[in-house]
Design a protein around this motif. Structure first.
Motif: not given
Length: 160
Positions: A1-15
């Protein structure tokens, strides 16, 4: 998982808004990567918190595992921790915390780069329909000034 994909996943759902976290330590405590003191007597050790947002913690764990699979800076960091006498679990715990700090730093930089207005949209104002639950009536929604005037038709040529 690329860092930017993980960042988008993190931002979109919870943060959501990263600025609600005052520091990287606050963010790490929220996502469960901040170590908890588990020392007893002369033994000085820490354990991973079971509290915090489990989805974010899982994403960070997957990021750490992917970092270990390839020759990356994360793998080198992990090996340095092992060489310093940490157990493999402690080294992964340290890597997850480091990744949490990287994600926090990146998200705060992105938040500073893209300023959003009150409605949460770029370029939105309090008067725009994006920020206002009741949009203002625009010119396209106004009624016509009156009934349409009948237009004279050109007569059709007579059939011969």
């Amino acid at each position: 998982m690329a860092a930017c994909e993980a960042q988008e996943l993190i931002r979109a759902r919870d943060v959501g808004d990263i600025t609600r976290f005052t520091s990287r330590a606050h963010f790490a405590s929220w996502n469960g990567t901040a170590p908890i003191d588990a020392s007893s007597g002369d033994q000085n050790r820490h354990r991973l918190s079971r509290a915090g947002n489990r989805r974010i913690n899982r994403v960070l764990h997957i990021m750490a595992v992917v970092q270990l699979r390839r020759d990356t800076e994360g793998r080198r960091y992990y090996r340095r921790k092992l060489a310093a006498g940490k157990t493999p679990m402690e080294a992964i715990r340290a890597l997850k915390r480091r990744l949490s700090d990287i994600v926090y730093r990146r998200m705060t930089a992105d938040a500073k780069a893209v300023r959003t207005s009150p409605g949460g949209h770029v370029g939105a104002t309090l008067q725009s329909s994006a920020a206002d639950p009741n949009p203002k009536i625009g010119t396209s929604e106004k009624s016509l000034p009156g009934p349409a005037e009948p237009q004279p038709r050109t007569p059709l040529p007579a059939a011969s």
